[in-house]
Design a protein around this motif. Structure first.
Motif, mmCIF file in Angstrom:
data_model
loop_
_atom_site.group_PDB
_atom_site.id
_atom_site.type_symbol
_atom_site.label_atom_id
_atom_site.label_comp_id
_atom_site.label_asym_id
_atom_site.label_seq_id
_atom_site.Cartn_x
_atom_site.Cartn_y
_atom_site.Cartn_z
ATOM 1 N N TYR A 25 46.221 -50.886 89.057
ATOM 2 C CA TYR A 25 44.783 -50.748 89.266
ATOM 3 C C TYR A 25 44.332 -51.956 90.073
ATOM 4 C CZ TYR A 25 45.483 -47.708 85.214
ATOM 5 O OH TYR A 25 45.945 -46.750 84.353
ATOM 6 N N VAL A 49 51.214 -44.281 88.115
ATOM 7 C CA VAL A 49 49.764 -44.252 88.337
ATOM 8 C C VAL A 49 49.331 -45.320 89.328
ATOM 9 C CG1 VAL A 49 47.531 -44.678 87.198
ATOM 10 C CG2 VAL A 49 49.289 -43.290 86.051
ATOM 11 N N VAL A 51 45.462 -46.403 90.952
ATOM 12 C CA VAL A 51 44.025 -46.139 91.080
ATOM 13 C C VAL A 51 43.376 -47.303 91.819
ATOM 14 C CG1 VAL A 51 41.810 -45.769 89.896
ATOM 15 C CG2 VAL A 51 43.908 -44.786 88.934
ATOM 16 N N GLU A 54 36.587 -49.506 91.562
ATOM 17 C CA GLU A 54 35.331 -49.791 92.253
ATOM 18 C C GLU A 54 35.070 -51.280 92.380
ATOM 19 O OE1 GLU A 54 35.785 -48.329 89.386
ATOM 20 O OE2 GLU A 54 34.152 -48.600 87.948
ATOM 21 N N SER A 55 35.815 -52.102 91.661
ATOM 22 C CA SER A 55 35.626 -53.553 91.706
ATOM 23 C C SER A 55 36.809 -54.208 90.998
ATOM 24 C CB SER A 55 34.330 -53.963 90.992
ATOM 25 O OG SER A 55 34.453 -53.702 89.600
ATOM 26 N N VAL A 57 36.370 -56.244 88.607
ATOM 27 C CA VAL A 57 35.972 -56.210 87.194
ATOM 28 C C VAL A 57 36.482 -54.912 86.559
ATOM 29 C CG1 VAL A 57 33.996 -56.152 85.635
ATOM 30 C CG2 VAL A 57 33.955 -57.652 87.624
ATOM 31 N N ALA A 58 36.280 -53.799 87.245
ATOM 32 C CA ALA A 58 36.762 -52.516 86.721
ATOM 33 C C ALA A 58 38.286 -52.506 86.683
ATOM 34 C CB ALA A 58 36.239 -51.364 87.572
ATOM 35 N N ASN A 61 39.751 -54.157 83.707
ATOM 36 C CA ASN A 61 39.470 -53.408 82.483
ATOM 37 C C ASN A 61 40.276 -52.111 82.411
ATOM 38 O OD1 ASN A 61 37.313 -54.729 80.649
ATOM 39 N ND2 ASN A 61 36.667 -55.184 82.739
ATOM 40 N N MET A 62 40.626 -51.546 83.567
ATOM 41 C CA MET A 62 41.566 -50.425 83.584
ATOM 42 C C MET A 62 42.939 -50.912 83.095
ATOM 43 S SD MET A 62 40.549 -48.579 87.166
ATOM 44 C CE MET A 62 38.886 -47.952 87.432
ATOM 45 N N TYR A 64 43.360 -53.271 80.983
ATOM 46 C CA TYR A 64 43.182 -53.409 79.526
ATOM 47 C C TYR A 64 43.406 -52.058 78.831
ATOM 48 C CZ TYR A 64 40.471 -54.768 75.244
ATOM 49 O OH TYR A 64 40.030 -55.032 73.963
ATOM 50 N N GLY A 65 42.843 -51.003 79.412
ATOM 51 C CA GLY A 65 42.989 -49.671 78.818
ATOM 52 C C GLY A 65 44.423 -49.180 78.835
ATOM 53 N N GLU A 87 36.982 -62.340 83.141
ATOM 54 C CA GLU A 87 36.468 -61.762 81.896
ATOM 55 C C GLU A 87 37.537 -60.879 81.243
ATOM 56 O OE1 GLU A 87 32.666 -59.015 80.770
ATOM 57 O OE2 GLU A 87 34.102 -58.145 82.127
#
Lengths: 353, 253
Positions: A25, A49, A51, A54-55, A57-58, A61-62, A64-65, A87
């Motif tokens: 990601y 995968v 992806v 969009e940033s 930051v995202a 966090n992807m 993290y998921g 973060e």
């Protein structure tokens, strides 16, 4: 397997696939774009995968998921983008999730520039986000070393349940070198990811991925549990290389691209009869303090060379404990030091004696 | 011996952990609906909830299945990361209006934009509850909060953001509906909407978002009954209930 001539960013991408990376990601930023571009094609081919988020930051966090679901995950960026990811990196360490992060460093602060830099040293080695945590941080000096370390980094991240940072710069990202992708790498003793939250499936109790501990005693216990990992990294997993140190009068301390240039400087100095060695940290966290225990008595000075105004020098001073004079030579703004500049600095120090 | 018949029991999707919500808050009802829908669809064992930051931050304790606690606003990104590597999980985020409509609006929009096969449970109570009642993007004009002490002034803070309407404009979104849980009739309607959203995910039909009109008696300075009445009289007129997007119908047409 025969060696393949590849660009750094693409070689690092392929190394991640070889290292068993399940998902990537990321968000575009120069000078690392060839890395996600390569993966956008080849992850899919391998049934994995990719992806574009969009940033930054995202993206983190992807990570993290996916990491919380038990996958082996990679993200890459360059300095300002890594700053945005702090973060999420803090949350990854708090929730004890493994991930690999590649930082192809460029000049700063702010938008800075797009040329090579090592000025994220402090951000990388001090954690970078909020809270008490560290990243196991590897700083390769060549594409072969980068490939081997990235392949291994997924194991390291899984072993510690902590993110691993690969700290390179735009020079390594953009240079071409022949690389062997099948070299043997160390194997780590890994446990099954029984903690992953990807559905109970009637096989276990629920799992929770979380970094929130409202009870101060619980959070203190958690902080000390994390500290145990960082202490294990310091005690057992420091990595460094000593070059030409046997009879050295002076030692250069440098990592990554700068160490590579220092090698040329050492050869040039040898021709002029000056014995100069190199202490090359491969882990910049944990900082290789053990390397400094091996410095022979012939060494009278240390010269720290960095592509920053002087960041690693603080760690050198800490482990040196005032024993030897510590000098500094740095170039910043995306300017890479020439070997001649390092030679001149060494001669200036040695000549003063 | 008289026969007893069970007419109601707690959903197996909920744990026995005591809820931390204030009296009169509708989070508890919405949790119940999430748990019941996942149970009825027989997917509890492969469900993963992504909690957020706000009053519902602790809901990893309240559900009985796998949970994540995500950073403020980032739950849709976390859900994306997980769903992409584990497509056979049922993934939902549970976010308040501060979390989704303010700090996390980019993550929500882009999860819909990519058509992620996830469900967002969006709880709109027009205020930041957990942090003590500050103005949210959804705070109504004239509504007093701790950071709009004279009431929200649109000249200063803009007009309240209508999330369901906005998300419905995104081509990647499959299903968007706004519901309310202020009385049993509307609770039943809300449950139908949520179940449809989860069914869409189960059938791999893509992104769904259900916006719940909710209450915050403590920070609104009202009794639970007054809060319910205020939501009906003030929130629903500005945030009308209904289906804003249903691509499953468009596809069949």
């Amino acid at each position: 397997m025969a060696k393949v001539l590849m660009k750094g960013n693409e070689a690092m991408a392929l190394a991640a696939i070889k290292g068993g990376c399940d998902a990537f990601y990321g968000y575009p930023i120069t000078p690392q774009n060839e890395l996600p571009e390569y993966l956008s094609k080849h992850m899919k081919e391998n049934g994995r995968v990719f992806v574009q988020s969009e940033s930054e930051v995202a993206a983190i966090n992807m990570v993290y998921g996916a990491a919380g679901g038990g996958a082996r995950v990679l993200t890459s960026s360059s300095s300002p983008g890594i700053a945005l990811k702090q973060e999420g990196i803090s949350y990854l360490t708090g929730a004890e999730l493994p991930a690999v992060i590649i930082n192809v460093m460029r000049g700063g602060p702010g938008l800075g520039g797009i040329q090579p830099s090592q000025a994220d040293y402090k951000q990388i080695t001090r954690g970078g986000g909020n809270g008490d945590y560290y990243l196991y941080s590897l700083a390769p000096e060549s594409l072969q070393e980068a490939v081997n370390l990235i392949k291994e980094s997924f194991d390291i991240a899984d072993y510690f349940r902590n993110p691993v940072m690969i700290a390179v710069d735009g020079l390594i990202g953009h240079m071409m070198e022949p690389v062997d992708f099948e070299q043997e790498i160390p194997k780590w003793d890994l446990k099954e990811k029984t903690w992953a939250a990807d559905g109970m499936r009637g096989k276990r109790d629920k799992n929770v991925i979380n970094s929130l501990y409202l009870d101060p005693q619980d959070l203190e216990d958690h902080n000390y549990k994390l500290l145990d990992k960082y202490n294990e990294m310091k005690e057992k997993h420091q990595r460094y290389e000593l070059v030409n140190m046997d009879k050295a009068d002076i030692a250069i301390v440098a990592f990554g691209s700068t160490a590579r240039i220092a090698r040329s400087a050492v050869e040039m100095l040898e021709e002029e009869g000056i014995n100069c060695g190199i202490i090359r940290p491969i882990t910049i966290y944990p900082f290789p303090s053990k390397a400094f225990d091996e410095i022979p008595s012939s060494v009278k000075d240390l010269l720290v060379v960095e592509m920053s105004t002087g960041q690693m020098i603080e760690d050198v001073k800490i482990v040196n404990e005032g024993k030897l004079p510590v000098h500094f030579y740095g170039r910043v703004g995306g300017i890479v030091p020439e070997a001649e500049e390092i030679v001149n600095k060494v001669k200036e120090i040695v000549g003063e004696k | 011996m008289a026969k007893t018949k069970t007419v109601y029991k707690k959903s197996p999707g909920l744990s026995d952990f005591p809820l931390s919500y204030c009296p009169g808050c509708t989070h508890g009802v919405i949790h119940k609906l999430v748990a019941e829908c996942l149970t009825e669809l027989d997917v509890l064992e492969r469900s993963v909830g992504i909690g957020s930051v706000g009053c519902s931050a602790l809901n990893y304790d309240f559900f009985s299945f796998d949970m994540f606690q995500a950073a403020h606003g980032r739950a849709p990104a976390v859900a994306t990361g997980l769903k992409r590597v584990r497509p056979d999980t049922m993934v939902f985020t549970y976010q308040g209006d501060g979390d989704l409509a303010s700090i996390g609006i980019a993550e929500a929009i882009h999860a819909a934009h990519r058509g992620e096969n996830i469900t967002i449970v969006f709880v709109n109570n027009a205020i930041y509850g957990m942090t003590g009642g500050q103005m949210a993007p959804t705070t109504l004009v004239g509504q007093k909060t701790t950071t709009s002490p004279d009431g929200r002034d649109p000249q200063h803070s803009g007009f309240p953001l209508r999330i369901a309407e906005m998300m419905a404009t995104i081509p990647g979104a499959t299903y968007v509906e706004r519901v309310s849980v202020h009385d049993p009739k509307h609770v039943n309607k809300a449950k139908k909407a949520l179940k449809k959203a989860f069914e869409i995910q189960k059938n791999n039909q893509g992104f769904s978002l259900i916006e719940f009109i909710s209450t915050c008696p403590v920070n609104w300075g009202m009794t639970p009954k007054e809060a319910i009445d205020w939501a009906v009289d003030n929130m629903i007129p500005y945030y009308p209930l209904g289906v804003y997007k249903d691509k499953t119908k468009e596809d069949n047409a």
